[in-house]
Scaffold this motif. Structure first.
Motif, PDB file in Angstrom:
ATOM      1  N   THR A 111       0.844  -1.254   0.172  1.00 24.71           N
ATOM      2  CA  THR A 111      -0.053  -0.022  -0.057  1.00 24.71           C
ATOM      3  C   THR A 111       0.834   1.303   0.000  1.00 24.71           C
ATOM      4  O   THR A 111       0.590   2.298  -0.747  1.00 24.71           O
ATOM      5  CB  THR A 111      -0.940   0.081   1.155  1.00 24.71           C
ATOM      6  N   TRP A 112       1.989   1.361   0.935  1.00 24.82           N
ATOM      7  CA  TRP A 112       2.631   2.723   1.003  1.00 24.82           C
ATOM      8  C   TRP A 112       3.892   2.900   0.173  1.00 24.82           C
ATOM      9  O   TRP A 112       3.796   3.890   0.098  1.00 24.82           O
ATOM     10  CB  TRP A 112       3.117   2.631   2.601  1.00 24.82           C
ATOM     11  N   THR A 113       4.215   2.107  -0.453  1.00 27.70           N
ATOM     12  CA  THR A 113       5.401   2.277  -1.443  1.00 27.70           C
ATOM     13  C   THR A 113       4.767   2.991  -2.407  1.00 27.70           C
ATOM     14  O   THR A 113       5.470   4.289  -2.807  1.00 27.70           O
ATOM     15  CB  THR A 113       6.062   0.893  -1.949  1.00 27.70           C
ATOM     16  N   PRO A 114       3.823   2.878  -3.226  1.00 33.47           N
ATOM     17  CA  PRO A 114       3.173   3.685  -4.370  1.00 33.47           C
ATOM     18  C   PRO A 114       2.864   5.154  -3.700  1.00 33.47           C
ATOM     19  O   PRO A 114       2.920   6.151  -4.404  1.00 33.47           O
ATOM     20  CB  PRO A 114       2.120   2.718  -5.044  1.00 33.47           C
ATOM     21  N   ILE A 115       2.022   4.979  -2.640  1.00 32.80           N
ATOM     22  CA  ILE A 115       1.765   6.251  -2.003  1.00 32.80           C
ATOM     23  C   ILE A 115       2.989   7.233  -1.766  1.00 32.80           C
ATOM     24  O   ILE A 115       2.865   8.468  -2.194  1.00 32.80           O
ATOM     25  CB  ILE A 115       0.984   6.107  -0.519  1.00 32.80           C
ATOM     26  N   PHE A 116       4.163   6.894  -1.002  1.00 29.72           N
ATOM     27  CA  PHE A 116       5.088   7.715  -0.840  1.00 29.72           C
ATOM     28  C   PHE A 116       5.834   8.075  -2.532  1.00 29.72           C
ATOM     29  O   PHE A 116       5.930   9.235  -2.427  1.00 29.72           O
ATOM     30  CB  PHE A 116       6.182   6.719  -0.183  1.00 29.72           C
ATOM     31  N   THR A 117       5.760   7.186  -3.358  1.00 29.88           N
ATOM     32  CA  THR A 117       6.592   7.646  -4.515  1.00 29.88           C
ATOM     33  C   THR A 117       5.671   8.601  -5.244  1.00 29.88           C
ATOM     34  O   THR A 117       5.939   9.490  -5.832  1.00 29.88           O
ATOM     35  CB  THR A 117       7.035   6.428  -5.200  1.00 29.88           C
ATOM     36  N   GLU A 118       4.249   8.156  -5.508  1.00 33.43           N
ATOM     37  CA  GLU A 118       3.347   8.898  -6.327  1.00 33.43           C
ATOM     38  C   GLU A 118       2.976  10.515  -5.528  1.00 33.43           C
ATOM     39  O   GLU A 118       2.591  11.376  -6.057  1.00 33.43           O
ATOM     40  CB  GLU A 118       2.042   8.204  -6.610  1.00 33.43           C
ATOM     41  N   ASN A 119       3.245  10.462  -4.338  1.00 35.05           N
ATOM     42  CA  ASN A 119       3.042  11.724  -3.621  1.00 35.05           C
ATOM     43  C   ASN A 119       4.155  12.517  -3.341  1.00 35.05           C
ATOM     44  O   ASN A 119       4.324  13.212  -2.349  1.00 35.05           O
ATOM     45  CB  ASN A 119       2.181  11.569  -2.317  1.00 35.05           C
ATOM     46  N   LYS A 120       5.339  12.020  -4.075  1.00 36.64           N
ATOM     47  CA  LYS A 120       6.765  12.568  -3.405  1.00 36.64           C
ATOM     48  C   LYS A 120       6.969  13.973  -3.559  1.00 36.64           C
ATOM     49  O   LYS A 120       7.359  14.553  -2.658  1.00 36.64           O
ATOM     50  CB  LYS A 120       7.817  11.738  -4.335  1.00 36.64           C
ATOM     51  N   ASP A 121       6.107  14.836  -4.331  1.00 33.58           N
ATOM     52  CA  ASP A 121       6.444  16.367  -4.371  1.00 33.58           C
ATOM     53  C   ASP A 121       5.925  16.779  -3.415  1.00 33.58           C
ATOM     54  O   ASP A 121       6.425  18.013  -2.950  1.00 33.58           O
ATOM     55  CB  ASP A 121       5.747  16.703  -5.693  1.00 33.58           C
ATOM     56  N   ALA A 122       4.824  16.196  -2.916  1.00 32.55           N
ATOM     57  CA  ALA A 122       4.247  17.091  -1.374  1.00 32.55           C
ATOM     58  C   ALA A 122       4.820  16.489  -0.360  1.00 32.55           C
ATOM     59  O   ALA A 122       5.253  17.377   0.660  1.00 32.55           O
ATOM     60  CB  ALA A 122       2.776  16.599  -1.509  1.00 32.55           C
ATOM     61  N   ILE A 123       5.549  15.344  -0.425  1.00 28.75           N
ATOM     62  CA  ILE A 123       6.174  14.581   0.676  1.00 28.75           C
ATOM     63  C   ILE A 123       7.357  15.130   1.083  1.00 28.75           C
ATOM     64  O   ILE A 123       7.857  15.512   2.221  1.00 28.75           O
ATOM     65  CB  ILE A 123       6.135  13.030   0.828  1.00 28.75           C
ATOM     66  N   LEU A 124       8.289  15.357  -0.014  1.00 28.65           N
ATOM     67  CA  LEU A 124       9.837  15.726   0.069  1.00 28.65           C
ATOM     68  C   LEU A 124      10.041  17.141   0.858  1.00 28.65           C
ATOM     69  O   LEU A 124      10.916  17.148   1.690  1.00 28.65           O
ATOM     70  CB  LEU A 124      10.389  15.718  -1.441  1.00 28.65           C
ATOM     71  N   PRO A 125       9.066  18.168   0.601  1.00 31.29           N
ATOM     72  CA  PRO A 125       9.560  19.304   1.285  1.00 31.29           C
ATOM     73  C   PRO A 125       9.174  19.248   2.723  1.00 31.29           C
ATOM     74  O   PRO A 125       9.886  19.498   3.610  1.00 31.29           O
ATOM     75  CB  PRO A 125       8.345  20.314   0.865  1.00 31.29           C
ATOM     76  N   VAL A 126       8.149  18.428   3.239  1.00 31.49           N
ATOM     77  CA  VAL A 126       8.021  18.375   4.783  1.00 31.49           C
ATOM     78  C   VAL A 126       8.831  17.346   5.390  1.00 31.49           C
ATOM     79  O   VAL A 126       9.509  17.553   6.445  1.00 31.49           O
ATOM     80  CB  VAL A 126       6.425  17.977   5.074  1.00 31.49           C
ATOM     81  N   LEU A 127       9.306  16.398   4.586  1.00 28.27           N
ATOM     82  CA  LEU A 127      10.288  15.340   4.871  1.00 28.27           C
ATOM     83  C   LEU A 127      11.784  16.133   5.145  1.00 28.27           C
ATOM     84  O   LEU A 127      12.306  16.068   6.354  1.00 28.27           O
ATOM     85  CB  LEU A 127      10.379  14.165   4.143  1.00 28.27           C
ATOM     86  N   LYS A 128      11.878  17.026   4.292  1.00 25.54           N
ATOM     87  CA  LYS A 128      13.505  17.912   4.620  1.00 25.54           C
ATOM     88  C   LYS A 128      13.057  18.596   5.629  1.00 25.54           C
ATOM     89  O   LYS A 128      14.079  19.048   6.518  1.00 25.54           O
ATOM     90  CB  LYS A 128      13.554  18.693   3.353  1.00 25.54           C
ATOM     91  N   LYS A 129      12.033  19.393   5.669  1.00 29.15           N
ATOM     92  CA  LYS A 129      11.828  20.089   7.035  1.00 29.15           C
ATOM     93  C   LYS A 129      11.965  19.394   8.219  1.00 29.15           C
ATOM     94  O   LYS A 129      12.571  19.928   9.424  1.00 29.15           O
ATOM     95  CB  LYS A 129      10.381  20.895   6.966  1.00 29.15           C
ATOM     96  N   TYR A 130      11.403  18.241   8.308  1.00 28.60           N
ATOM     97  CA  TYR A 130      11.396  17.230   9.409  1.00 28.60           C
ATOM     98  C   TYR A 130      12.864  17.077   9.849  1.00 28.60           C
ATOM     99  O   TYR A 130      13.498  17.100  10.915  1.00 28.60           O
ATOM    100  CB  TYR A 130      10.640  16.088   9.193  1.00 28.60           C
ATOM    101  N   ARG A 131      13.955  16.800   8.805  1.00 28.75           N
ATOM    102  CA  ARG A 131      15.153  16.437   8.810  1.00 28.75           C
ATOM    103  C   ARG A 131      15.745  17.592   9.331  1.00 28.75           C
ATOM    104  O   ARG A 131      16.828  17.594  10.196  1.00 28.75           O
ATOM    105  CB  ARG A 131      15.737  15.927   7.640  1.00 28.75           C
ATOM    106  N   GLU A 132      15.334  18.764   8.868  1.00 27.81           N
ATOM    107  CA  GLU A 132      16.062  20.056   9.452  1.00 27.81           C
ATOM    108  C   GLU A 132      15.812  20.326  10.963  1.00 27.81           C
ATOM    109  O   GLU A 132      16.627  20.519  11.713  1.00 27.81           O
ATOM    110  CB  GLU A 132      15.427  21.341   8.720  1.00 27.81           C
TER     111      GLU A 132
END
Lengths: 288, 288
Positions: free
Chosen positions: A226-247
């Motif tokens: 379920t989650w692999t395609p959710i992550f990859t297909e929504n990567k444009d929305a996920i990457l900015p918040v994931l990077k903010k989380y890492r910061e």
């Protein structure tokens, strides 16, 4: 009584089947690409009958509950073989890709983009629950692209399940869901990975772990299918918040290295504002 | 009936008071540096009476339930004013610093380093629960540094609360607890921070959030007074796992940027191994 088809008889599709059958208003025809899942689903009462080829043309509606990467092509096939007054709704947790890939289909106005905000970390037919959706929120996106009479039928189905229905644009949905759901899943998966790498002995993890650890890591049990395609297909929305989380983690690491108690205290105090929000969510979803 | 003093009448100290009073074997004298907390604790029945100066010398045991940064000096003071057969036990979630700072005290062998693995995200006297410790694990560290007769009394108290008692060295305890508890708390706090920064409208968070979000972020409600000193005093054990966690996030970010579905799928599948461990923890602690 209306005839509803459900494609995909796992946690989500199976829970729709159970709950809709209980209303007494719908006859459920179920299909799953995995024959074992399909038999198990019938045994468990998730559907009244198998969704075989002759049934398709007589359906009043179809619910697609499959991983988001197979949704677009399945959605087009299902629109092709259903009648002109049959609605087709998905249940996927991302919307923009599907909206874009359906845009040129002549039956687009029979499709309703729909996302029930409900789930557990379990999967498969045996994970289905009759009250999974009760009291929860269903989000329908781009409602202006669906025929009003069919949109009304899909809304009614969700109200029959005691859900609140909300409407918003697909891109807004994907942006919000990235940080309230997808980020939580990624942080849980990476936490699970870190702990498994640090401590190979499961006994030690068990001995020292409290309920806090279990609740933070719970989502790391979620299905990779379920989650692999959710992550990859929504990567444009996920990457900015994931990077903010890492910061934010980087900042915390520096504060800890400097033993800056005062700033850490103020930071944690400020984050405590989340309390009111979590309490509201617990009231809606219960504690898990 | 034995006389037990409890210093600090919040979630942990208050829960000890409630639970020990229920056994009928202990008379509880409570003290809290905050006069309002102390009155509230008495009202709530967390103690039988106030722990006033004349009582100290007649105590059979003292439980210290205060933030870990004030523990060492408090522990020395309490050893100074209790009698030669009175044990003193802490409840802190880190042990090495306290062990080191007590090493030269002549009453060190009356001290028992103790950590009940139980808690909630709430704090203060009103957060105390009579069954907080029931069925949970209590870890006693460096047991060879405590007098056997007093160690036995502290062990008995925890068995009276239906806890399992385990023993290990302080440094091993601190290393393990860093990744099963402290890392979870930091990831929850940083997740809360990221979401609050991304979405200033609480309504939108609430609308889209499922139970998964609430469970992952729950620990971000935890008390800064308790957790700031835990993080800074255990930083040597926390920093390596926190950096490993950040590295794992970095790897995931790169996989997502490359849309490497295959590797992401295999990664998530491998992390699913955590399922068995979480299920065991849920059996022990219940779901929260």
């Amino acid at each position: 009584m209306k005839n509803i088809g459900i494609v995909g008889l796992g946690l989500i599709g199976g829970s729709y089947g159970l709950a809709l059958r209980q209303t007494g208003k719908y006859r459920i025809f179920g299909y799953d690409a995995d024959p074992e899942h399909q038999s198990l689903a019938l045994e468990l009462g998730l559907a009244d009958d198998i969704l075989s080829e002759p049934v398709w043309s007589s359906l009043d509606g179809v619910i697609l509950a499959v991983p988001v990467d197979v949704l677009p092509s399945l959605a087009r096939q299902v629109l092709d073989k259903t009648n002109d007054n049959c609605w087709v709704a998905d249940t996927g947790s991302i919307k923009s890709v599907l909206a874009r890939k359906l845009a040129d289909h002549p039956g687009r106005d029979r499709f309703v983009l729909s996302h029930p905000i409900a789930g557990t970390e379990y999967s498969g037919p045996s994970a289905a629950l009759p009250d999974l959706f009760k009291g929860k929120i269903n989000i329908i996106t781009d409602p202006e692209d669906s025929r009003p009479d069919l949109l009304e039928q899909v809304t009614e189905i969700h109200r029959d399940l005691a859900m609140e229905v909300h409407f918003m644009p697909s891109d807004e949905h994907d942006r919000h869901i990235a940080y309230v759901s997808h980020l939580s899943h990624i942080s849980a998966f990476m936490l699970g990975k870190t702990v498994l790498e640090t401590e190979p002995s499961e006994k030690n993890i068990f001995l020292m772990a409290g309920s806090g650890f279990a609740s933070t890591v719970r989502l790391a049990k979620s299905s990779p299918e379920t989650w692999t395609p959710i992550f990859t297909e929504n990567k444009d929305a996920i990457l900015p918040v994931l990077k903010k989380y890492r910061e934010n983690l980087d900042v915390f690491i520096r504060l800890l290295e400097n033993e800056d108690k005062k700033t850490i205290f103020e930071l944690l105090k400020d984050i405590n504002r989340i309390e009111g929000i979590i309490d509201d969510i617990h009231q809606k979803h219960g504690k898990r």
